[in-house]
Design an enzyme around this catalytic site. Structure first.
Site, mmCIF file in Angstrom:
data_model
loop_
_atom_site.group_PDB
_atom_site.id
_atom_site.type_symbol
_atom_site.label_atom_id
_atom_site.label_comp_id
_atom_site.label_asym_id
_atom_site.label_seq_id
_atom_site.Cartn_x
_atom_site.Cartn_y
_atom_site.Cartn_z
ATOM 1 C CG PHE A 137 43.584 41.463 40.438
ATOM 2 C CD1 PHE A 137 44.196 42.083 41.517
ATOM 3 C CD2 PHE A 137 42.581 42.154 39.760
ATOM 4 C CE1 PHE A 137 43.824 43.367 41.909
ATOM 5 C CE2 PHE A 137 42.208 43.432 40.155
ATOM 6 C CZ PHE A 137 42.831 44.039 41.226
ATOM 7 C CG ASP A 222 37.167 37.379 38.225
ATOM 8 O OD1 ASP A 222 36.695 38.028 37.270
ATOM 9 O OD2 ASP A 222 37.818 37.910 39.146
ATOM 10 C CE LYS A 251 40.061 45.022 34.299
ATOM 11 N NZ LYS A 251 40.256 44.040 35.344
HETATM 12 C C1 LIG Z 1 40.107 44.064 36.832
HETATM 13 C C2 LIG Z 1 39.691 42.803 37.483
HETATM 14 C C3 LIG Z 1 38.881 42.795 38.627
HETATM 15 C C4 LIG Z 1 38.495 44.061 39.363
HETATM 16 O O1 LIG Z 1 37.718 44.911 38.585
HETATM 17 P P1 LIG Z 1 37.471 46.435 39.036
HETATM 18 O O2 LIG Z 1 36.459 46.924 38.045
HETATM 19 O O3 LIG Z 1 38.789 47.133 38.943
HETATM 20 O O4 LIG Z 1 36.954 46.409 40.422
HETATM 21 C C5 LIG Z 1 38.443 41.582 39.123
HETATM 22 N N1 LIG Z 1 38.795 40.432 38.527
HETATM 23 C C6 LIG Z 1 39.585 40.396 37.433
HETATM 24 C C7 LIG Z 1 39.913 39.080 36.809
HETATM 25 C C8 LIG Z 1 40.065 41.580 36.875
HETATM 26 O O5 LIG Z 1 40.869 41.545 35.807
#
Ligand SMILES: *Cc1c(COP(=O)(O)O)cnc(C)c1O
Length: 395
Positions: A137, A222, A251
């Site tokens: 994700f 990520d 986050k």
């Molecule tokens: C939550 C998340 C995102 C997206 O972050 P947003 O602030 O909602 O755009 C991207 N990568 C990972 C691994 C995430 O957990």
């Protein structure tokens, strides 16, 4: 307003993009939340791995209050102290030399994707393809849904941005096989969060690093969910003893204030040259002041050690639950991102837990995910898991 009135008002005026629990919170402190009726809840969710220091941490509250009352926002056409200071702090404690600030995880991934493509044009004869993993994700924007290895996030939004392919997570040989002469970067989460707390085999991240080094590729970790202390180290890849070339963060970085960041090396950062990218709110003064308070508190107040210690304890209690309940098929994770995989859907269990006073989450359908604030105590873990155990016993 009572909870029902808040729910009704939301439903009348907000797009229905979220499956929300019918609970409205009005106050929080540490690992504890209160709803509009005054009922208290223990928080094993940290508002999706955002509130790593818990609600209303005094250091974050103070930093935000002072900054908002001193200088609220300055455009990126001029300089401010907090932006430079947070960038310095992040670089000092990571592989990175340079930071680009934005406002969310998707934007941090967007910046990473743009940088990888620009680097491909500048230094790799126009290579553009990015390999990511199935079950990953990376966000909800057009480029990040293309990068995300889940078909459901792309449904209805075609034509999808080209230049992405997906490989099974944790499978080094499959990644090597997937490389093409167009590949410029590999994008992975060190632990898949939304995918259901999927921990890759030992040696996977190191193997990806070596693969990238042999083939002149950029490695993008990520760390939007697992960074900022979640696994017991400031960044999850530190456990593997290797570093990426690019790292999106968001986050937990702002302690609840929206902020995203893309970290990279000096050499790679050359491609993000004058005028190639930007963001009105990126590196906002309040967000950066909050970020400094978060990172300094994590590093200096024993929070990382607490995360590692409480994570080990939490995992041992989940292992005991697995012994007791045969429908728990696996427990796993690192620090305080933990999962209990079930042989059935877990959504109802999470719902019941909330009604009983502990907020947990279900990811990927069958995985109970535990991502509490990193300041959690043993007593709070016991209190929440005792509730979970009772709920599980009714299954
Ligand atoms: C939550 C998340 C995102 C997206 O972050 P947003 O602030 O909602 O755009 C991207 N990568 C990972 C691994 C995430 O957990």
């Amino acid at each position: 307003m009572n909870s029902q009135e808040i729910v009704d008002l939301n439903n009348q005026y907000l797009c229905s993009t979220y499956a929300r629990f019918p609970v409205a919170f009005v106050r929080g402190e540490g690992c504890r939340l209160w709803d509009a009726e005054g009922k208290s809840y223990l928080d094993f969710f940290a508002s999706l791995a955002v509130m790593n220091l818990g609600q209303c941490h005094p250091a974050v509250v103070k930093a935000v209050q002072e900054q908002v009352a001193t200088l609220t926002h300055i455009s990126n056409l001029h300089y401010i102290i907090p932006q430079a200071r947070l960038a310095e702090l992040l670089c000092t404690h990571s592989f990175a030399d340079k930071v680009f600030f934005c406002n969310s995880g998707a934007e941090a991934n967007e910046a990473s994707i743009k940088l990888a493509r620009k680097y491909g044009v500048d230094k790799r004869e126009g290579r553009y393809e990015i390999l990511s993993t199935l079950g990953s994700f990376h966000g909800r924007t057009m480029a990040t849904i293309a990068a995300t290895g889940q078909e459901k996030v792309r449904q209805g939004f075609g034509p999808v941005l080209e230049g992405f392919r997906y490989v099974p997570f944790g499978d080094l040989a499959a990644m090597e096989e997937a490389l093409s002469d167009k590949t410029v970067a590999i994008l992975v989460e060190p632990i898949q969060g939304e995918g259901g707390v999927v921990v890759p085999p030992d040696g996977y991240l190191r193997g990806l690093r070596e693969l990238c080094d042999r083939n002149g590729l950029l490695l993008i970790f990520d760390e939007v969910q697992v960074g900022i202390g979640r696994t017991g180290k400031l960044f999850a890849h530190e456990h593997a003893g290797v570093t990426p070339d690019i790292m999106p963060l968001a986050k937990a970085l702002g302690g609840g204030v929206p902020i995203g960041a893309m970290l990279t090396t000096a050499e790679v950062a050359e491609s993000l040259s004058l005028g190639t990218h930007g963001s009105t709110f990126g590196g906002n003064a309040i967000a950066c002041a909050a970020g400094i308070a978060v990172v300094e508190t994590l590093l200096n107040e024993g929070v990382l050690d607490n995360c590692a210690e409480m994570g080990a304890y939490f995992l041992s209690r989940l292992q005991a639950l697995k012994e007791k309940f045969s429908f728990i098929t696996d427990v796993r994770g690192k620090g305080l991102i933990l999962g209990a995989e079930l042989d059935r859907e877990g959504g109802k269990i999470a719902d019941t837990c909330l009604t009983e006073g502990v907020m947990i989450n279900c990811a990927a359908g069958k995985v109970l995910r535990f991502i509490p604030p990193l300041i959690i105590t043993k007593d709070e873990i016991d209190e929440g898991l005792d509730i979970l155990e009772k709920v599980l016993a009714q299954q």
